[in-house]
Scaffold this motif. Structure first.
Motif, PDB file in Angstrom:
ATOM      1  N   GLU A  62       0.942  -1.378   0.005  1.00  0.00           N
ATOM      2  CA  GLU A  62       0.071   0.072  -0.050  1.00  0.00           C
ATOM      3  C   GLU A  62       0.862   1.196  -0.092  1.00  0.00           C
ATOM      4  O   GLU A  62       0.452   2.266  -0.159  1.00  0.00           O
ATOM      5  CB  GLU A  62      -0.786  -0.030   1.282  1.00  0.00           C
ATOM      6  N   LYS A  63       2.269   1.258   0.363  1.00  0.00           N
ATOM      7  CA  LYS A  63       2.841   2.473   0.389  1.00  0.00           C
ATOM      8  C   LYS A  63       3.659   2.797  -0.989  1.00  0.00           C
ATOM      9  O   LYS A  63       4.630   3.651  -0.991  1.00  0.00           O
ATOM     10  CB  LYS A  63       3.899   2.252   1.485  1.00  0.00           C
ATOM     11  N   LYS A 131      -2.143  -5.800  -8.154  1.00  0.00           N
ATOM     12  CA  LYS A 131      -2.829  -4.944  -7.257  1.00  0.00           C
ATOM     13  C   LYS A 131      -2.146  -3.582  -6.934  1.00  0.00           C
ATOM     14  O   LYS A 131      -2.975  -2.486  -6.535  1.00  0.00           O
ATOM     15  CB  LYS A 131      -3.071  -5.516  -5.777  1.00  0.00           C
ATOM     16  N   TRP A 132      -0.931  -3.467  -7.013  1.00  0.00           N
ATOM     17  CA  TRP A 132      -0.332  -2.305  -6.858  1.00  0.00           C
ATOM     18  C   TRP A 132       0.287  -1.585  -8.017  1.00  0.00           C
ATOM     19  O   TRP A 132       0.636  -0.486  -7.874  1.00  0.00           O
ATOM     20  CB  TRP A 132       0.911  -2.618  -5.929  1.00  0.00           C
TER      21      TRP A 132
END
Length: 271
Positions: A62-63, A131-132
């Motif tokens: 997420e980062k 996803k990222w």
């Protein structure tokens, strides 16, 4: 039949691959480690230096978008090194563009600025990479001291047709950066050699070492000759290794026999 141009007369290049431990999410630590590794390789006389995949931050979920916003500063640091040592430096970093994040190999040339970039096409499903990251849509061949170099990032290595396409496009070497886990390191070793042999091309490949919360990594960064010979192997610990690439070897091989030019793609089109 495919025509492959000969290498520039007398073309040689000293290449280096760097492997080191990557601390997930710790950009300051990783940048310090990566820049030191690249500078040590440059001091060894390397004209091309290859760093691992996502070497500034690792796979930090997420980062990753926040890490991508630091990438322009990092490529600026690399530009300073490239200019100081008259070297080309390549490695994968997160890139934010048009509201999306890409896993991008930046290639910094000898005059300092980014010479080009390749966005990873094949995203690895076991890491939920899609996803990222957004996938790249185009293969890339860049100029490295006058030598055409194709780009691959980690999972791309499993797609033989991509190597064929790069070689057919005139690449004389394939530059690979990766975070390839120890559990499948035998595949890494085999695929590097296969891409070199089947395309009669040099492969210059940097993998990371160390471990994160999910996986262990044991390096095996390598430089492979067009006949499959291992010219340099960094082993399993933080290190850089160098080899001189003599591009006349490609032309000598292809004069004797040239499977890369004897493919018949019409007989085995894509499924």
């Amino acid at each position: 039949m495919i025509h492959y141009p000969a290498s520039p007369s007398g073309a040689r290049l000293k290449a280096a691959v760097c492997q080191f431990e990557i601390a997930v999410g710790d950009v300051d630590k990783n940048v310090s480690t990566g820049l030191a590794a690249a500078e040590n390789a440059c001091k060894s006389g390397a004209q091309l230096v290859v760093l691992p995949e996502l070497w500034s931050c690792g796979y930090d979920g997420e980062k990753i978008a926040a890490h991508a916003r630091k990438t322009p500063e990092i490529t600026g640091f690399l530009s300073g090194l490239a200019k100081a040592y008259d070297a080309v430096i390549a490695g994968s970093l997160p890139e934010e563009a048009n509201g999306r994040v890409y896993n991008t190999m930046f290639v910094i040339n000898t005059t300092g600025p980014v010479a080009g970039a390749y966005r990873k096409i094949h995203l690895f499903p076991l890491l939920n990479e899609d996803k990222w990251f957004a996938p790249g849509r185009q293969s890339v061949i860049l100029n490295c001291h006058g030598i055409p170099a194709g780009c691959m990032i980690c999972y791309d290595l499993r797609f033989a047709e991509m190597g064929v396409h790069l070689a057919a496009g005139g690449a004389r070497m394939i530059v690979v950066c990766a975070q390839w886990p120890a559990v499948r390191i035998d595949h890494w070793d085999a695929l590097l050699m296969a891409r070199a042999i089947e395309n009669q091309i040099f492969v210059v490949a940097a993998n990371r070492c160390g471990a994160d919360a999910d996986s262990g990594f044991n390096g095996h960064s390598r430089i492979i000759a067009p006949d499959g010979a291992i010219l340099a192997d960094a082993g399993q610990i933080p290190a850089h290794v160098c080899a001189e690439l003599d591009f006349s070897i490609i032309d000598n091989l292809r004069t004797r026999f040239c499977p890369v030019a004897q493919r018949v793609p019409a007989a085995y089109p894509p499924a």
